[in-house]
Design a protein around this motif. Structure first.
Motif, PDB file in Angstrom:
ATOM      1  N   THR A 174      29.086  32.773  41.354  1.00 44.24           N
ATOM      2  CA  THR A 174      30.145  33.657  41.485  1.00 44.24           C
ATOM      3  C   THR A 174      30.614  33.904  40.137  1.00 44.24           C
ATOM      4  N   VAL A 175      30.793  34.917  39.608  1.00 51.46           N
ATOM      5  CA  VAL A 175      31.266  35.113  38.237  1.00 51.46           C
ATOM      6  C   VAL A 175      32.769  35.825  38.057  1.00 51.46           C
ATOM      7  N   LEU A 176      33.502  35.248  37.511  1.00 54.24           N
ATOM      8  CA  LEU A 176      34.908  36.006  37.225  1.00 54.24           C
ATOM      9  C   LEU A 176      34.465  36.565  35.789  1.00 54.24           C
ATOM     10  N   ILE A 177      34.721  37.907  35.585  1.00 53.98           N
ATOM     11  CA  ILE A 177      34.673  38.573  34.263  1.00 53.98           C
ATOM     12  C   ILE A 177      35.862  39.312  33.803  1.00 53.98           C
ATOM     13  N   PRO A 178      36.429  38.934  33.010  1.00 54.14           N
ATOM     14  CA  PRO A 178      37.853  39.263  32.565  1.00 54.14           C
ATOM     15  C   PRO A 178      37.622  40.694  31.913  1.00 54.14           C
ATOM     16  N   ALA A 277      34.690  34.683  50.155  1.00 53.07           N
ATOM     17  CA  ALA A 277      35.955  35.658  50.374  1.00 53.07           C
ATOM     18  C   ALA A 277      37.118  34.599  49.773  1.00 53.07           C
ATOM     19  N   PRO A 278      37.199  33.340  50.442  1.00 55.10           N
ATOM     20  CA  PRO A 278      38.293  32.539  49.945  1.00 55.10           C
ATOM     21  C   PRO A 278      38.180  32.269  48.157  1.00 55.10           C
ATOM     22  N   LEU A 279      37.158  32.252  47.659  1.00 55.38           N
ATOM     23  CA  LEU A 279      36.832  31.857  46.445  1.00 55.38           C
ATOM     24  C   LEU A 279      37.454  33.330  45.572  1.00 55.38           C
ATOM     25  N   HIS A 280      36.822  34.468  46.125  1.00 52.24           N
ATOM     26  CA  HIS A 280      37.251  35.750  45.472  1.00 52.24           C
ATOM     27  C   HIS A 280      38.736  35.895  45.349  1.00 52.24           C
ATOM     28  N   ALA A 281      39.494  35.625  46.715  1.00 48.63           N
ATOM     29  CA  ALA A 281      40.788  35.859  46.706  1.00 48.63           C
ATOM     30  C   ALA A 281      41.620  34.856  45.431  1.00 48.63           C
ATOM     31  N   TYR A 282      40.891  33.547  45.444  1.00 47.88           N
ATOM     32  CA  TYR A 282      41.576  32.839  44.547  1.00 47.88           C
ATOM     33  C   TYR A 282      41.639  33.154  43.173  1.00 47.88           C
ATOM     34  N   HIS A 284      40.952  36.210  41.861  1.00 49.97           N
ATOM     35  CA  HIS A 284      41.654  37.253  41.627  1.00 49.97           C
ATOM     36  C   HIS A 284      43.125  37.079  41.407  1.00 49.97           C
ATOM     37  N   GLY A 285      43.662  35.841  42.181  1.00 49.12           N
ATOM     38  CA  GLY A 285      44.996  35.293  42.230  1.00 49.12           C
ATOM     39  C   GLY A 285      45.251  34.889  40.632  1.00 49.12           C
ATOM     40  N   VAL A 286      44.239  34.148  40.401  1.00 48.48           N
ATOM     41  CA  VAL A 286      44.422  33.484  38.870  1.00 48.48           C
ATOM     42  C   VAL A 286      44.474  34.550  37.888  1.00 48.48           C
ATOM     43  N   MET A 287      43.760  35.537  38.098  1.00 47.32           N
ATOM     44  CA  MET A 287      43.908  36.765  36.996  1.00 47.32           C
ATOM     45  C   MET A 287      45.132  37.552  37.127  1.00 47.32           C
ATOM     46  N   LEU A 292      46.105  39.506  33.980  1.00 47.10           N
ATOM     47  CA  LEU A 292      44.659  39.941  33.537  1.00 47.10           C
ATOM     48  C   LEU A 292      43.841  40.830  34.719  1.00 47.10           C
ATOM     49  N   ASP A 293      43.097  41.646  34.218  1.00 48.41           N
ATOM     50  CA  ASP A 293      42.042  42.423  35.129  1.00 48.41           C
ATOM     51  C   ASP A 293      40.837  41.904  34.911  1.00 48.41           C
ATOM     52  N   GLY A 294      40.067  42.261  35.955  1.00 44.46           N
ATOM     53  CA  GLY A 294      38.518  42.070  35.784  1.00 44.46           C
ATOM     54  C   GLY A 294      37.686  42.121  37.032  1.00 44.46           C
ATOM     55  N   ARG A 295      36.483  41.842  37.306  1.00 41.94           N
ATOM     56  CA  ARG A 295      35.768  41.489  38.373  1.00 41.94           C
ATOM     57  C   ARG A 295      35.322  40.567  38.650  1.00 41.94           C
ATOM     58  N   VAL A 296      35.126  40.260  39.962  1.00 41.60           N
ATOM     59  CA  VAL A 296      34.607  38.790  40.668  1.00 41.60           C
ATOM     60  C   VAL A 296      33.372  39.502  41.309  1.00 41.60           C
ATOM     61  N   LEU A 297      32.168  38.732  40.844  1.00 45.62           N
ATOM     62  CA  LEU A 297      30.834  39.293  41.466  1.00 45.62           C
ATOM     63  C   LEU A 297      30.125  38.083  41.969  1.00 45.62           C
ATOM     64  N   ASP A 298      29.213  38.241  43.196  1.00 43.07           N
ATOM     65  CA  ASP A 298      28.292  37.163  43.431  1.00 43.07           C
ATOM     66  C   ASP A 298      26.940  37.661  43.042  1.00 43.07           C
TER      67      ASP A 298
END
Length: 311
Positions: A174-178, A277-282, A284-287, A292-298
């Motif tokens: 899972t990547v968080l891309i700001p 889904a819980p990881l994505h929600a977390y 997005h919450g950090v961003m 910040l805005d960004g994408r979370v992708l698996d």
């Protein structure tokens, strides 16, 4: 006949090189994996050279022989001691630039492989890797971009050496891309010039544990093995929320977390048998908490590496 130079390619071909995530925590400049985002070159031999960047991601990049991809192709010609035949080179990428996902490595590897193909493959795979690693200065992005999977690699005066690992079963990314860029030069500038013996021992032991855990599919060890004191603590001020993710992502389903390359992308491992889904929600919450805005992708780990397809 021995000594006969290979015949240059005369028919069109396509080269596709994947993105990559380097370091994975403690494997600084030596450990990385490939991700299924791609830089693609379509090469057509012809009488004149044309370099054609395509798509919004490459807006503003040179449309001539100063383009980084074309200069990468020329590296092979110099190593082989032969002129690079003229060709039309169309370049596309879906690797985000300056985000810590190996955009320059994907371009470099794609160019080197394309140049080698155009020249009739005078270099073997190890020589191609060596050219790429020496140009990049380290092998952690270029090796997985070239070979796919997870790669441990070293670069020294004797050459470039690597071990490729197949991705463990059930290991996903899972990547968080700001939505902001961070140059590698800026991220390297904050690193100290010297480290304590304790930090060096910590890095060596955790990098070794991480490589062994990935080799044996010990997903339970990733959170512990991915601890790092060499680069992430120094780069954390450049990536808002990074410290929180490194500390707490495991509570929300991550098997481990790391700054991807020089950042600002953050990589988390996950078990593909479990919901993300819980990881994505977390994430997005950090961003959101950091403005910040960004994408979370698996993603799965790309196992193929760079591919060449002939027309």
């Amino acid at each position: 006949m021995p000594g006969t130079p290979p015949t240059p390619q005369t028919t069109p071909f396509t080269v596709r090189a994947p993105a990559s995530s380097a370091n994975l925590g403690p494997g600084f400049d030596s450990l990385g994996l490939s991700v299924p985002l791609y830089t693609t070159l379509r090469v057509t031999p012809q009488d004149t050279t044309q370099v054609i960047p395509m798509g919004a991601e490459l807006d503003g990049t040179p449309a001539d022989e100063t383009n980084y991809v074309y200069r990468a192709m020329e590296l092979v010609a110099r190593r082989a001691g032969r002129p690079l035949p003229p060709a039309r080179i169309e370049i596309e990428t879906d690797v985000p630039l300056a985000r810590g996902l190996g955009s320059s490595a994907a371009a470099l590897v794609a160019g080197i492989v394309a140049g080698n193909e155009l020249l009739g493959r005078p270099l073997d795979d190890l020589a191609v890797l060596d050219v790429a690693a020496r140009e990049e200065g380290h092998p952690d992005n270029v090796a997985p971009a070239l070979f796919g999977g997870i790669v441990v690699a070293t670069l020294d005066k004797l050459g470039t050496h690597y071990v490729r690992l197949d991705p463990p079963a059930h290991l996903g990314v899972t990547v968080l891309i700001p939505d902001f860029e961070l140059s590698t030069s800026k991220a390297r500038a904050v690193l100290p010039k010297e480290y304590s013996r304790a930090d060096a021992v910590h890095a060596l032991s955790h990098a070794a544990l991480l490589a062994a855990a990935l080799a044996q599919g010990r997903l339970d060890l990733l959170r512990h093995a991915m601890q790092d004191y060499i680069h992430q603590i120094w780069r954390a001020p450049l990536v808002p929320g990074l410290s929180d993710i490194l500390e707490d992502a495991w509570k929300h389903g991550a098997l481990g977390a790391a700054l991807s390359g020089a950042g600002p992308t953050v990589l988390c491992f996950h078990d593909t048998r479990e919901p993300t889904a819980p990881l994505h929600a977390y994430l997005h919450g950090v961003m959101k908490r950091n403005g910040l805005d960004g994408r979370v992708l698996d993603f799965p780990i790309d196992a193929a590496g760079t591919l060449v397809e002939r027309a």
